[in-house]
Design a protein around this motif. Structure first.
Motif, PDB file in Angstrom:
ATOM      1  N   PHE A 146       0.870  -1.186   0.000  1.00  0.00           N
ATOM      2  CA  PHE A 146       0.000   0.000   0.000  1.00  0.00           C
ATOM      3  C   PHE A 146       0.908   1.238   0.000  1.00  0.00           C
ATOM      4  N   ALA A 147       1.830   1.272  -0.947  1.00  0.00           N
ATOM      5  CA  ALA A 147       2.955   2.203  -0.942  1.00  0.00           C
ATOM      6  C   ALA A 147       2.578   3.672  -1.082  1.00  0.00           C
ATOM      7  N   GLY A 148       1.479   3.994  -1.737  1.00  0.00           N
ATOM      8  CA  GLY A 148       1.153   5.402  -1.952  1.00  0.00           C
ATOM      9  C   GLY A 148       2.267   6.080  -2.721  1.00  0.00           C
ATOM     10  N   SER A 149       2.818   7.153  -2.177  1.00  0.00           N
ATOM     11  CA  SER A 149       3.898   7.892  -2.830  1.00  0.00           C
ATOM     12  C   SER A 149       5.254   7.203  -2.676  1.00  0.00           C
ATOM     13  N   GLY A 150       5.317   6.153  -1.864  1.00  0.00           N
ATOM     14  CA  GLY A 150       6.564   5.416  -1.668  1.00  0.00           C
ATOM     15  C   GLY A 150       7.465   5.977  -0.593  1.00  0.00           C
ATOM     16  N   ALA A 151       6.963   6.889   0.214  1.00  0.00           N
ATOM     17  CA  ALA A 151       7.803   7.586   1.191  1.00  0.00           C
ATOM     18  C   ALA A 151       8.515   6.642   2.162  1.00  0.00           C
ATOM     19  N   LEU A 152       7.836   5.596   2.643  1.00  0.00           N
ATOM     20  CA  LEU A 152       8.477   4.702   3.618  1.00  0.00           C
ATOM     21  C   LEU A 152       9.575   3.861   2.970  1.00  0.00           C
ATOM     22  N   GLY A 153       9.285   3.273   1.825  1.00  0.00           N
ATOM     23  CA  GLY A 153      10.301   2.469   1.139  1.00  0.00           C
ATOM     24  C   GLY A 153      11.487   3.298   0.681  1.00  0.00           C
ATOM     25  N   ILE A 154      11.221   4.492   0.182  1.00  0.00           N
ATOM     26  CA  ILE A 154      12.308   5.383  -0.243  1.00  0.00           C
ATOM     27  C   ILE A 154      13.150   5.795   0.958  1.00  0.00           C
ATOM     28  N   GLU A 155      12.508   6.066   2.066  1.00  0.00           N
ATOM     29  CA  GLU A 155      13.249   6.400   3.298  1.00  0.00           C
ATOM     30  C   GLU A 155      14.164   5.245   3.694  1.00  0.00           C
ATOM     31  N   GLY A 162      19.901   2.906   3.835  1.00  0.00           N
ATOM     32  CA  GLY A 162      20.805   1.782   3.647  1.00  0.00           C
ATOM     33  C   GLY A 162      20.186   0.462   3.256  1.00  0.00           C
ATOM     34  N   ALA A 163      18.876   0.376   3.083  1.00  0.00           N
ATOM     35  CA  ALA A 163      18.286  -0.872   2.597  1.00  0.00           C
ATOM     36  C   ALA A 163      18.829  -1.151   1.198  1.00  0.00           C
ATOM     37  N   GLU A 164      19.002  -2.417   0.897  1.00  0.00           N
ATOM     38  CA  GLU A 164      19.578  -2.831  -0.386  1.00  0.00           C
ATOM     39  C   GLU A 164      18.588  -2.662  -1.536  1.00  0.00           C
ATOM     40  N   ARG A 165      17.346  -3.109  -1.311  1.00  0.00           N
ATOM     41  CA  ARG A 165      16.312  -3.065  -2.346  1.00  0.00           C
ATOM     42  C   ARG A 165      14.964  -2.808  -1.707  1.00  0.00           C
ATOM     43  N   ALA A 166      14.054  -2.272  -2.518  1.00  0.00           N
ATOM     44  CA  ALA A 166      12.681  -2.066  -2.050  1.00  0.00           C
ATOM     45  C   ALA A 166      11.710  -2.479  -3.139  1.00  0.00           C
ATOM     46  N   ILE A 167      10.640  -3.132  -2.697  1.00  0.00           N
ATOM     47  CA  ILE A 167       9.547  -3.525  -3.572  1.00  0.00           C
ATOM     48  C   ILE A 167       8.335  -2.713  -3.131  1.00  0.00           C
ATOM     49  N   TYR A 192      16.654   5.893  -7.551  1.00  0.00           N
ATOM     50  CA  TYR A 192      16.631   4.534  -7.004  1.00  0.00           C
ATOM     51  C   TYR A 192      16.058   3.514  -7.991  1.00  0.00           C
ATOM     52  N   GLU A 193      16.016   3.842  -9.284  1.00  0.00           N
ATOM     53  CA  GLU A 193      15.442   2.908 -10.262  1.00  0.00           C
ATOM     54  C   GLU A 193      16.135   1.555 -10.246  1.00  0.00           C
ATOM     55  N   ASP A 194      17.443   1.527  -9.973  1.00  0.00           N
ATOM     56  CA  ASP A 194      18.191   0.265  -9.985  1.00  0.00           C
ATOM     57  C   ASP A 194      17.999  -0.553  -8.706  1.00  0.00           C
ATOM     58  N   ARG A 195      17.407   0.037  -7.672  1.00  0.00           N
ATOM     59  CA  ARG A 195      17.225  -0.665  -6.395  1.00  0.00           C
ATOM     60  C   ARG A 195      15.755  -0.817  -6.020  1.00  0.00           C
ATOM     61  N   ALA A 196      14.861  -0.421  -6.929  1.00  0.00           N
ATOM     62  CA  ALA A 196      13.432  -0.438  -6.617  1.00  0.00           C
ATOM     63  C   ALA A 196      12.652  -1.206  -7.676  1.00  0.00           C
ATOM     64  N   GLU A 197      11.653  -1.942  -7.201  1.00  0.00           N
ATOM     65  CA  GLU A 197      10.672  -2.594  -8.076  1.00  0.00           C
ATOM     66  C   GLU A 197       9.322  -2.024  -7.679  1.00  0.00           C
ATOM     67  N   ALA A 198       8.571  -1.513  -8.641  1.00  0.00           N
ATOM     68  CA  ALA A 198       7.261  -0.939  -8.348  1.00  0.00           C
ATOM     69  C   ALA A 198       6.212  -1.632  -9.203  1.00  0.00           C
ATOM     70  N   TYR A 199       5.132  -2.051  -8.553  1.00  0.00           N
ATOM     71  CA  TYR A 199       4.062  -2.769  -9.230  1.00  0.00           C
ATOM     72  C   TYR A 199       2.732  -2.086  -8.983  1.00  0.00           C
ATOM     73  N   CYS A 200       2.018  -1.816 -10.081  1.00  0.00           N
ATOM     74  CA  CYS A 200       0.685  -1.234  -9.995  1.00  0.00           C
ATOM     75  C   CYS A 200      -0.316  -2.391 -10.000  1.00  0.00           C
ATOM     76  N   THR A 201      -0.612  -2.877  -8.825  1.00  0.00           N
ATOM     77  CA  THR A 201      -1.516  -4.006  -8.663  1.00  0.00           C
ATOM     78  C   THR A 201      -2.100  -3.961  -7.264  1.00  0.00           C
ATOM     79  N   ASP A 202      -3.153  -4.728  -7.039  1.00  0.00           N
ATOM     80  CA  ASP A 202      -3.699  -4.761  -5.686  1.00  0.00           C
ATOM     81  C   ASP A 202      -2.791  -5.613  -4.809  1.00  0.00           C
ATOM     82  N   ALA A 203      -2.889  -5.403  -3.520  1.00  0.00           N
ATOM     83  CA  ALA A 203      -1.980  -6.028  -2.556  1.00  0.00           C
ATOM     84  C   ALA A 203      -2.022  -7.553  -2.614  1.00  0.00           C
TER      85      ALA A 203
END
Length: 183
Positions: A49-58, A63-68, A89-100
């Motif tokens: 339920f990422a919304g704008s992605g603020a938590l994963g980006i933070e 120092g997190a290696e990757r974020a989904i 962070y395009e190389d360390r992030a995977e973003a999916y537009c789908t329901d949880a």
């Protein structure tokens, strides 16, 4: 809204306009990371339920290696992608537009272990917190995983999700942050 700490500290993040999402304030975000550890040495994050992605980006900035990221709202997903790109962070992030649920089912098929799980669904949708059990029972949460649930002050989450027990809950206005670790 901005990145609070780490390599992208101070970077402004775009918020989703309208009322379809409820962004985590910088104050609450800073408190979350003070509770779970201010900086990371690697690890994989799932921002459900990422919304704008603020938590994963933070988490990536700290120092997190990757974020989904999983977000079903198309407008929010567009903002999420813009924020990932802005923070480079395009190389360390995977973003999916789908329901949880679809996102979780896809993750269950992958060889992956999550170290940090951020769950911030619409406040009145209690059934979404059950997705934590799906990940736990599917063996996708590492033994040292930290689960962070953001919920309304009038919602009582269970004391445990499988082997993960609530170790701390803090109230911030109408929001409660509950932290779970393996017992």
């Amino acid at each position: 809204m901005r990145v609070v700490a780490g390599e992208r500290k101070g970077m402004p993040l775009k918020a989703v306009s309208g009322t379809t999402t409820r962004p985590t304030t910088d104050k609450v975000k800073e408190s979350i990371f003070n509770m779970i550890g201010p900086f990371f040495e690697g690890g994989i994050v799932l921002d459900l339920f990422a919304g704008s992605g603020a938590l994963g980006i933070e988490a990536l900035s700290r120092g997190a290696e990757r974020a989904i990221f999983i977000e079903k709202d198309r407008r929010a997903f567009q903002v999420l992608k813009e924020n990932i790109k802005k923070c480079r962070y395009e190389d360390r992030a995977e973003a999916y537009c789908t329901d949880a649920l679809r996102g979780i089912k896809a993750l269950l098929k992958r060889d992956i272990q999550l170290d940090y799980l951020f769950v911030d669904p619409p406040y009145k949708k209690l059934e979404y917190y059950d997705y934590i059990l799906m990940l736990e029972e599917g063996g996708k949460l590492s033994k040292d995983a930290i689960i962070v649930c953001e919920h309304s002050f009038d919602v009582q989450l269970p004391q445990a999700y499988g082997r993960f027990t609530c170790i701390r809950s803090e109230k911030y206005g109408k929001t409660i942050i509950s932290i779970y670790r393996m017992s």
